[in-house]
Design a protein around this motif. Structure first.
Motif, PDB file in Angstrom:
ATOM      1  N   TRP A  37       0.859  -1.186   0.000  1.00 55.32           N
ATOM      2  CA  TRP A  37       0.000   0.000   0.000  1.00 55.32           C
ATOM      3  C   TRP A  37       0.893   1.234   0.000  1.00 55.32           C
ATOM      4  O   TRP A  37       2.062   1.181   0.419  1.00 55.32           O
ATOM      5  N   THR A  94      -8.269  -6.019   6.693  1.00 57.21           N
ATOM      6  CA  THR A  94      -8.343  -4.582   6.949  1.00 57.21           C
ATOM      7  C   THR A  94      -6.969  -4.060   7.359  1.00 57.21           C
ATOM      8  O   THR A  94      -6.265  -4.689   8.147  1.00 57.21           O
ATOM      9  N   LEU A 109      -8.310   0.990   5.770  1.00 60.95           N
ATOM     10  CA  LEU A 109      -8.537   0.520   4.411  1.00 60.95           C
ATOM     11  C   LEU A 109      -9.116  -0.883   4.472  1.00 60.95           C
ATOM     12  O   LEU A 109      -8.624  -1.726   5.243  1.00 60.95           O
ATOM     13  N   ASP A 110     -10.161  -1.147   3.678  1.00 60.44           N
ATOM     14  CA  ASP A 110     -10.719  -2.494   3.668  1.00 60.44           C
ATOM     15  C   ASP A 110      -9.827  -3.422   2.857  1.00 60.44           C
ATOM     16  O   ASP A 110      -8.778  -3.020   2.341  1.00 60.44           O
ATOM     17  N   SER A 145      -9.970  -4.562   0.037  1.00 61.21           N
ATOM     18  CA  SER A 145      -9.753  -4.191  -1.369  1.00 61.21           C
ATOM     19  C   SER A 145      -8.890  -2.948  -1.512  1.00 61.21           C
ATOM     20  O   SER A 145      -8.563  -2.532  -2.629  1.00 61.21           O
ATOM     21  N   GLU A 150      -9.786   0.117  -0.259  1.00 56.30           N
ATOM     22  CA  GLU A 150     -10.594   1.320  -0.214  1.00 56.30           C
ATOM     23  C   GLU A 150     -10.654   1.869   1.214  1.00 56.30           C
ATOM     24  O   GLU A 150     -10.823   1.109   2.172  1.00 56.30           O
ATOM     25  N   GLU A 151     -10.525   3.203   1.354  1.00 57.49           N
ATOM     26  CA  GLU A 151     -10.625   3.799   2.674  1.00 57.49           C
ATOM     27  C   GLU A 151     -12.066   3.780   3.149  1.00 57.49           C
ATOM     28  O   GLU A 151     -12.977   4.207   2.447  1.00 57.49           O
ATOM     29  N   VAL A 152     -12.263   3.294   4.389  1.00 54.20           N
ATOM     30  CA  VAL A 152     -13.610   3.214   4.943  1.00 54.20           C
ATOM     31  C   VAL A 152     -13.767   4.059   6.207  1.00 54.20           C
ATOM     32  O   VAL A 152     -14.900   4.286   6.657  1.00 54.20           O
TER      33      VAL A 152
END
Length: 415
Positions: free
Chosen positions: A176, A193, A210-211, A213, A215-217
């Protein structure tokens, strides 16, 4: 996912070595069985000695390299010469240590491991395997993943911890990118996560989520100076801030310190307790690195309490650990190991181990350090060029290793 490829020292062992062998074993006394076993799948060595039980080893940095010590006798079994200031962290697989170098995270094979229920020992080896990183920083092991953070770029690299046991190359990794480079840290939870710090070269502000995948959650930017991390029972994550701690259990909770400046910079946790132990500094202008209070963070009760230490007892960030009953363990400048109740902070026991000492002028300077494994506290004593093994149940010094070098940082592999 992406793939990333990339002379013994003098020692005298004192004390009840036989007792230490029993204390360091998970089921029975550690020791060579007298047989040799090839380990083509997990060892670069042609052969290894089969053991009766897992046997820990200790990695110690010094000015000029890294020593590997037998965890039972504290005898030096390996010495790798290296330049520069070195840091060491367990890789999490019971065998390897990450040595922080200018190139990145270099893999040191401590030479002990367990495969198929059988434990082995071989000569340690500084391998040529390096996870390249600009300004290599924190190493975090959680669940079955190990996460590496590069401060110079903010890049985060994770891999399945046990994959490092393969004899060739580096394991498959996932990576990441942080929003900006900073001195940071990241934790990968069991569902994929990722929790990673937010910051720049000038300031650090919080944590984002980040999940699996990528994506920021979620994010929280109410954690100035974020530093240090740990995961308690229930996979609840705790991050240190300059005004308390930030807790994440699916959502963020900020627990505020009682002082306007109340910094927790290092966090020590266990998987069986909801309580995190942290260091604590209430004076932003304080000179030196010794501290005189700790934090106990009960994540189940959303409670942060600051516990002052007894008069004359101070410590540094290298001098905190957790014991086998989840107690807090602290090595004081008075030379004693102090065991504290994790709920109240009350002193349960104090054992003399080393001579009284003063804090370092710079944090990198050699000063006493503490690690705990299987009920044994390993304590360095740089002033005496020594390392000690202490039974936390009795306070007995089970063994002392006298070295030809001055020990600095310490890491333990479990075998």
């Amino acid at each position: 996912m992406t793939s990333s490829l990339s002379s013994p020292r003098r020692l005298a062992a004192l004390g009840a070595v036989g007792l230490l062998m029993a204390a360091c074993s998970s089921d029975s006394d550690s020791g060579a069985s007298g047989s040799s076993a090839s380990s083509a799948d997990t060892s670069p060595a042609a052969s290894a000695t089969e053991l009766d039980a897992p046997q820990p080893r200790i990695a110690l940095t010094y000015d000029g390299g890294v020593l590997v010590l037998d965890g039972t006798t504290l005898e030096v079994v390996g010495d790798s010469e290296m330049d520069g200031f070195l840091r060491v962290n367990p890789a999490g697989d019971g065998r390897h240590v990450m040595v922080t170098t200018e190139e990145g995270f270099q893999v040191l094979d401590a030479g002990v491991w367990t495969d198929g229920g059988t434990s082995y020992a071989a000569d340690p080896e500084l391998t040529d395997r390096v996870f390249e990183a600009e300004e290599a920083g924190h190493v975090v092991v959680h669940g079955d993943r190990t996460v590496l953070f590069a401060d110079g770029t903010g890049d985060i690299t994770s891999y399945a911890t046990d994959d490092l046991l393969d004899a060739e190359g580096l394991p498959e990794t996932r990576t990441w990118e942080s929003e900006e480079a900073h001195h940071g840290v990241a934790i990968e939870l069991e569902d994929g996560t990722l929790l990673s710090t937010l910051g720049t070269e000038d300031e650090r502000t919080g944590v984002r989520v980040l999940d699996a995948s990528g994506e920021e959650v979620a994010r929280n930017e109410e954690c100035p100076g974020v530093h240090g991390e740990g995961t308690v029972a229930g996979e609840v994550a705790v991050f240190g801030c300059e005004d308390g701690v930030l807790v994440y259990d699916g959502e963020f909770t900020k627990l505020t310190a009682p002082d306007a400046y109340g910094r927790t910079g290092n966090v020590f946790t266990t998987e069986s307790s909801p309580v995190a132990l942290g260091d604590y500094n209430s004076d932003p202008d304080a000179e030196g690195y010794v501290l005189s209070a700790v934090t106990l963070v009960d994540t189940a009760a959303d409670r942060l309490q600051v516990v002052p230490l007894p008069e004359g007892v101070q410590y540094t960030f290298r001098d905190l650990a957790r014991g086998p009953q989840d107690e807090a363990v602290l090595l004081g400048t008075d030379g004693n190991l102090h065991l504290l109740d994790e709920q109240t902070g009350a002193v349960l026991a104090s054992y003399p181990v080393v001579a009284p000492w003063e804090g370092p002028e710079e944090w990198q300077d050699a000063h006493p350090a503490l690690k705990v494994h299987d009920g044994i506290a390993y304590v360095t004593e740089p002033a005496a060029n020594a390392v000690h093994a202490v039974d936390l149940a009795t306070g007995a010094v089970l063994a002392t290793g006298e070295l030809d070098v001055t020990p600095n940082e310490i890491a333990v592999v479990t075998g």
